[in-house]
Design a protein around this motif. Structure first.
Motif, mmCIF file in Angstrom:
data_model
loop_
_atom_site.group_PDB
_atom_site.id
_atom_site.type_symbol
_atom_site.label_atom_id
_atom_site.label_comp_id
_atom_site.label_asym_id
_atom_site.label_seq_id
_atom_site.Cartn_x
_atom_site.Cartn_y
_atom_site.Cartn_z
ATOM 1 N N TYR A 136 0.828 -1.216 0.000
ATOM 2 C CA TYR A 136 0.000 0.000 0.000
ATOM 3 C C TYR A 136 0.858 1.261 0.000
ATOM 4 O O TYR A 136 0.569 2.220 -0.731
ATOM 5 N N VAL A 137 1.905 1.273 0.815
ATOM 6 C CA VAL A 137 2.760 2.465 0.918
ATOM 7 C C VAL A 137 3.319 2.841 -0.448
ATOM 8 O O VAL A 137 3.250 4.004 -0.867
ATOM 9 N N PHE A 138 3.837 1.863 -1.185
ATOM 10 C CA PHE A 138 4.493 2.194 -2.448
ATOM 11 C C PHE A 138 3.500 2.380 -3.592
ATOM 12 O O PHE A 138 3.782 3.129 -4.534
ATOM 13 N N CYS A 139 2.346 1.726 -3.506
ATOM 14 C CA CYS A 139 1.289 2.037 -4.475
ATOM 15 C C CYS A 139 0.786 3.462 -4.265
ATOM 16 O O CYS A 139 0.485 4.177 -5.232
ATOM 17 N N ARG A 140 0.702 3.866 -3.004
ATOM 18 C CA ARG A 140 0.290 5.239 -2.688
ATOM 19 C C ARG A 140 1.316 6.240 -3.199
ATOM 20 O O ARG A 140 0.960 7.262 -3.800
ATOM 21 N N PHE A 141 2.593 5.960 -2.997
ATOM 22 C CA PHE A 141 3.644 6.836 -3.522
ATOM 23 C C PHE A 141 3.582 6.898 -5.044
ATOM 24 O O PHE A 141 3.782 7.959 -5.643
ATOM 25 N N LEU A 142 3.328 5.755 -5.691
ATOM 26 C CA LEU A 142 3.232 5.720 -7.148
ATOM 27 C C LEU A 142 2.065 6.580 -7.627
ATOM 28 O O LEU A 142 2.197 7.338 -8.599
ATOM 29 N N LYS A 143 0.937 6.481 -6.963
ATOM 30 C CA LYS A 143 -0.239 7.268 -7.327
ATOM 31 C C LYS A 143 0.034 8.762 -7.170
ATOM 32 O O LYS A 143 -0.316 9.576 -8.047
ATOM 33 N N ILE A 144 0.660 9.138 -6.059
ATOM 34 C CA ILE A 144 0.999 10.549 -5.833
ATOM 35 C C ILE A 144 1.953 11.042 -6.910
ATOM 36 O O ILE A 144 1.803 12.156 -7.433
ATOM 37 N N SER A 145 2.932 10.222 -7.257
ATOM 38 C CA SER A 145 3.930 10.614 -8.260
ATOM 39 C C SER A 145 3.283 10.839 -9.622
ATOM 40 O O SER A 145 3.568 11.833 -10.306
ATOM 41 N N LEU A 146 2.418 9.926 -10.041
ATOM 42 C CA LEU A 146 1.798 10.044 -11.357
ATOM 43 C C LEU A 146 0.847 11.232 -11.451
ATOM 44 O O LEU A 146 0.537 11.691 -12.552
ATOM 45 N N ARG A 147 0.407 11.763 -10.311
ATOM 46 C CA ARG A 147 -0.485 12.921 -10.298
ATOM 47 C C ARG A 147 0.266 14.257 -10.239
ATOM 48 O O ARG A 147 -0.361 15.314 -10.221
ATOM 49 N N GLN A 148 1.582 14.203 -10.194
ATOM 50 C CA GLN A 148 2.363 15.432 -10.089
ATOM 51 C C GLN A 148 2.219 16.284 -11.341
ATOM 52 O O GLN A 148 2.308 15.789 -12.463
ATOM 53 N N LYS A 149 2.005 17.589 -11.144
ATOM 54 C CA LYS A 149 2.008 18.516 -12.269
ATOM 55 C C LYS A 149 3.427 18.732 -12.774
ATOM 56 O O LYS A 149 3.649 18.891 -13.971
ATOM 57 N N ASN A 150 4.364 18.746 -11.853
ATOM 58 C CA ASN A 150 5.767 18.895 -12.231
ATOM 59 C C ASN A 150 6.247 17.592 -12.860
ATOM 60 O O ASN A 150 6.252 16.541 -12.226
ATOM 61 N N GLN A 151 6.648 17.646 -14.124
ATOM 62 C CA GLN A 151 7.000 16.453 -14.869
ATOM 63 C C GLN A 151 8.275 15.788 -14.365
ATOM 64 O O GLN A 151 8.412 14.563 -14.422
ATOM 65 N N LEU A 152 9.221 16.590 -13.859
ATOM 66 C CA LEU A 152 10.427 16.013 -13.283
ATOM 67 C C LEU A 152 10.085 15.215 -12.033
ATOM 68 O O LEU A 152 10.559 14.086 -11.840
ATOM 69 N N GLY A 153 9.244 15.788 -11.162
ATOM 70 C CA GLY A 153 8.812 15.072 -9.967
ATOM 71 C C GLY A 153 8.042 13.814 -10.308
ATOM 72 O O GLY A 153 8.194 12.774 -9.657
ATOM 73 N N MET A 154 7.222 13.902 -11.353
ATOM 74 C CA MET A 154 6.441 12.742 -11.770
ATOM 75 C C MET A 154 7.351 11.580 -12.166
ATOM 76 O O MET A 154 7.187 10.448 -11.702
ATOM 77 N N ILE A 155 8.342 11.852 -13.016
ATOM 78 C CA ILE A 155 9.167 10.764 -13.549
ATOM 79 C C ILE A 155 10.123 10.217 -12.497
ATOM 80 O O ILE A 155 10.362 9.009 -12.421
#
Length: 474
Positions: free
Chosen positions: A378-397
């Motif tokens: 759950y922790v890392f799926c949650r981190f993955l979900k947060i990352s993919l929602r980032q507006k900042n493309q560098l933060g997303m990738i």
């Protein structure tokens, strides 16, 4: 009030300096749009600007409101989960080593005092490693991940050279593998250091946006250094884990339209190659691999065949003993509470870092192990979900790269703990093995940094043509 005067008064209320430029650009755009609307209605330009500025409200109040939004915000919920799982992992390590000590004392001539001393030393070492890892996590979390991403290529080169020097001059060969180096009395796991390339690769790939197939080719080239080191160790599992993670990052970039390539066709070609790779590696090992590598592969294939019903394919002379012991502990586990302890439990418990889920299954039941595994996933799926929602493309990738790697490690650890596949892979929060633990917490620190700065950094951070603060370099 003029636009510049208004923006100066507003941005003075924003305490985090890096957010001021993005906020100023956004508010200026709103003012210019409204000014154009007033001019279209027949108002002269000077009065139109004043009216547009006035409609934005009091600059002090607006600035204070924006300051509450555009400042670093800690993801306390995720930090709490990380801390809870870290403590849970330590407790499980303590209990597992306690059980192993009991088994040793019941069937060994070693004194209770000697075993107790070793047990205490192992626990103290685990606690120290977790504290060091958490400290590194906090340090990285408070650092702006965009600065790491800005210098990603340079850091990758330095990391590559540093690992080569460590391997060449301080590496130790054990069973044909040079995965460890020693700086004085300090052991360093070289394969774990290679995982630091993962977020850096995402940032390096970001720098090739808009460069078409040439950008993709450069991205493929940046995969080679860490994968090459992994193959030279040799650690085929590490090489595969790195390569698959890199390909997931590359796939995300393609699907996001970074390279103006035919998305579906490009992804199909990429993953056809990935799926064919295990077959190619099999024949490569058979043709050119060392004798022990061929033997290990044959032992494992025989084990899988027997596991799935082929009784004629047994393990040769007990050489697959560890997987057999793990599998026996799993099948003898109960839904709740401890099951029957198999003869091979002592060997498994001796390497508890790699078998904490097996231990939980065998001693506390399937439900307890499922809850533990589910919490980590759950922790890392949650981190993955947060990352993919980032507006900042560098933060997303970068966030997606870290989350993907950690999720793959958890999945491989799960397969190892079911006795399906020996992976020698650390699991976040469950394995406290020095270098691997510190590297894991560094990656989690990057993920927390992305959460911390998600309301501050613009959609596209500065490129190499611009400085950190967005000013054109001379």
């Amino acid at each position: 009030m003029k636009t510049d005067e208004y923006l100066n008064a507003l941005t003075d209320q924003i305490r985090y300096k890096k957010a001021r430029s993005a906020v100023s650009d956004e508010i200026r755009s709103h003012i210019e749009d409204q000014t154009e609307a007033f001019i279209h209605d027949g108002i002269d330009e000077g009065n139109a600007e004043k009216m547009a500025v006035k409609e934005m409200g009091d600059p002090i109040e607006a600035g204070i409101a924006l300051d509450r939004i555009h400042r670093p915000q800690m993801a306390w919920g995720m930090i709490g989960l990380v801390a809870l799982l870290s403590i849970t992992g330590l407790i499980l390590q303590y209990l597992a080593q306690l059980e192993f000590s009991k088994i040793q004392m019941s069937g060994s001539q070693t004194s209770a005092d000697g075993i107790g001393s070793m047990f205490q030393g192992d626990i103290q070492k685990s606690i120290f490693i977790v504290i060091l890892g958490l400290a590194m996590m906090v340090l990285v979390c408070y650092a702006d991940y965009s600065r790491i991403g800005f210098w990603a290529k340079e850091i990758m080169v330095l990391l590559f050279l540093g690992i080569l020097l460590l391997k060449q001059f301080f590496g130790v060969t054990i069973n044909g593998s040079q995965s460890w180096g020693y700086l004085g009395p300090i052991p360093i796991n070289i394969t774990m250091l290679l995982f630091l390339f993962i977020p850096l690769y995402g940032a390096a790939l970001y720098s090739y946006r808009g460069k078409g197939y040439r950008g993709m080719l450069c991205g493929l080239i940046w995969m080679l250094p860490p994968v090459w080191i992994a193959l030279r160790i040799p650690s085929i599992m590490t090489a595969m884990l790195l390569f698959i993670t890199f390909m997931v990052v590359m796939t995300t970039a393609v699907l996001k339209g970074w390279f103006q390539a035919a998305r579906k066709r490009t992804v199909a070609v990429m993953w056809t190659g990935v799926l064919l790779l295990p077959v190619c590696l099999y024949f490569l090992v058979i043709a050119r691999g060392a004798g022990y590598q061929v033997q290990r592969m044959q032992i494992y294939l025989n084990y899988l065949a027997r596991l799935f019903g082929n009784t004629n394919a047994g393990s040769e002379n007990g050489q697959n003993y560890m997987l057999e012991a793990v599998h026996q502990m799993v099948i003898q586990s109960q839904l709740v509470g401890g099951g029957q302890i198999s003869e091979g439990a002592a060997s498994v418990m001796q390497q508890s870092n790699y078998y904490m889920l097996t231990y939980a299954l065998s001693f506390y039941g399937i439900l307890a192990a499922a809850a533990l595994f589910g919490a980590v996933i759950y922790v890392f799926c949650r981190f993955l979900k947060i990352s993919l929602r980032q507006k900042n493309q560098l933060g997303m990738i970068m966030g997606m790269a870290c989350s993907t790697l950690l999720l793959l490690q958890v999945i491989l650890y799960f397969l190892n703990n079911l006795g399906i596949m020996f992976t020698d892979t650390n699991c976040p929060f469950l394995s406290y093995a020095g270098t691997g633990t510190v590297v894991t917490y560094i990656l989690i620190g990057i993920l927390l940094s992305i959460c911390r700065y998600q309301n501050i950094l613009p959609v596209s951070p500065p490129s190499k043509e611009f400085g950190i603060r967005g000013k054109v370099r001379a």
